[in-house]
Motif scaffolding. Structure first.
Motif, PDB file in Angstrom:
ATOM      1  N   ARG A 166       0.804  -1.225   0.000  1.00 40.65           N
ATOM      2  CA  ARG A 166       0.000   0.000   0.000  1.00 40.65           C
ATOM      3  C   ARG A 166       0.837   1.276   0.000  1.00 40.65           C
ATOM      4  NH1 ARG A 166      -5.181  -1.403  -1.515  1.00 40.65           N
ATOM      5  NH2 ARG A 166      -5.624  -3.437  -0.598  1.00 40.65           N
ATOM      6  N   LEU A 182      -4.673   5.998  -6.430  1.00 42.02           N
ATOM      7  CA  LEU A 182      -5.238   4.761  -6.964  1.00 42.02           C
ATOM      8  C   LEU A 182      -4.291   4.241  -8.030  1.00 42.02           C
ATOM      9  CD1 LEU A 182      -7.687   2.793  -6.994  1.00 42.02           C
ATOM     10  CD2 LEU A 182      -8.560   4.128  -8.922  1.00 42.02           C
ATOM     11  N   SER A 184      -3.354   1.453 -10.858  1.00 38.80           N
ATOM     12  CA  SER A 184      -3.919   0.438 -11.740  1.00 38.80           C
ATOM     13  C   SER A 184      -2.849   0.078 -12.758  1.00 38.80           C
ATOM     14  CB  SER A 184      -5.166   0.968 -12.441  1.00 38.80           C
ATOM     15  OG  SER A 184      -5.744  -0.033 -13.261  1.00 38.80           O
ATOM     16  N   PHE A 202      -3.789  -5.506 -11.585  1.00 38.82           N
ATOM     17  CA  PHE A 202      -4.238  -5.225 -10.225  1.00 38.82           C
ATOM     18  C   PHE A 202      -4.620  -3.751 -10.116  1.00 38.82           C
ATOM     19  CE2 PHE A 202       0.120  -3.880 -10.059  1.00 38.82           C
ATOM     20  CZ  PHE A 202       0.157  -2.839  -9.132  1.00 38.82           C
ATOM     21  N   THR A 203      -5.548  -3.468  -9.219  1.00 36.38           N
ATOM     22  CA  THR A 203      -5.968  -2.098  -8.912  1.00 36.38           C
ATOM     23  C   THR A 203      -6.131  -1.994  -7.410  1.00 36.38           C
ATOM     24  OG1 THR A 203      -7.146  -1.885 -11.020  1.00 36.38           O
ATOM     25  CG2 THR A 203      -7.730  -0.321  -9.285  1.00 36.38           C
ATOM     26  N   ARG A 204      -5.542  -0.952  -6.811  1.00 32.09           N
ATOM     27  CA  ARG A 204      -5.647  -0.806  -5.358  1.00 32.09           C
ATOM     28  C   ARG A 204      -5.379   0.643  -4.956  1.00 32.09           C
ATOM     29  NH1 ARG A 204      -0.689  -4.432  -3.300  1.00 32.09           N
ATOM     30  NH2 ARG A 204      -1.995  -5.946  -4.372  1.00 32.09           N
TER      31      ARG A 204
END
Length: 218
Positions: A166, A182, A184, A202-204
């Motif tokens: 993160r 964000l 991506s 992935f997206t986070r």
């Protein structure tokens, strides 16, 4: 010891290779003044190749693998595990002031390793298999990192503990610490030989908690 002989250093007070002293008398002054100028700072080759920081009581610990030490410099913090099972945290406390030069990019550009081996693990494996390449390429990155003892919690330059998957590093001229982002993108899937076998999207959400000499621009 012969097995553990790659030191991790605290930051020295003086990082200069040379000192210059000159006299100068300004207009209207009766006496000339002495001025001190420091020459260029020690480089990675000066420190690791010529051992110019030896015998200055700067060693925090010694590692058994030169590439583990090199990637500790890149990451800026880590945990040192001693033979008796105890741990010591270390974190960034300063550098020698030189800009960062990517060793991985040089290896890829010269065709020494394929793109599939461009990960941290792949670069480590190359240098362990070809130790004579370490000074040839690693010394080209003149930047050197110094450490201090820590509580063992990895922290970013913001001072906050980093969170796996993160925390991101940013150029703080553009983004403040604590900014929410964000991400991506795609990440590589590696096999046991550290070769890329595919890509996975992935997206986070991520948080800006760190920076670095190679993290430049928006």
């Amino acid at each position: 010891t012969p097995r553990y002989n790659y030191p991790v250093y605290n930051k020295p007070r003086n990082l200069s290779r040379r000192h210059f002293i000159y006299r100068q008398r300004s207009k209207g002054e009766s006496y000339a003044r002495l001025h001190l100028i420091e020459g260029p700072n020690y480089t990675r080759e000066d420190i690791d190749g010529r051992h110019l920081l030896d015998n200055r009581n700067l060693e925090i610990a010694w590692l058994r693998d030169d590439m583990d030490r090199y990637f500790l410099h890149i990451q800026g913090s880590g945990l040192l595990r001693f033979p008796d099972g105890t741990f010591l945290g270390v974190q960034y406390t300063g550098s020698n002031g030189y800009g960062y030069q990517s060793v991985g990019k040089k290896l890829l550009k010269e065709g020494v390793i394929p793109v599939s081996q461009g990960s941290m693990q792949g670069i480590k494996k190359h240098f362990r298999d070809h130790p004579n390449d370490i000074p040839k390429y690693v010394y080209q990155n003149k930047r050197y990192i110094f450490f201090k003892r820590s509580d063992g919690i990895p922290r970013g330059a913001s001072g906050s503990p980093v969170v796996e998957g993160r925390s991101i590093a940013v150029d703080t001229r553009y983004y403040p610490y604590g900014a929410l982002g964000l991400a991506s993108a795609e990440k590589p899937v590696l096999n046991d030989n550290f070769e890329i076998t595919g890509w996975k999207g992935f997206t986070r959400f991520v948080v800006a908690q760190d920076t670095g000499a190679a993290i430049l621009g928006p």
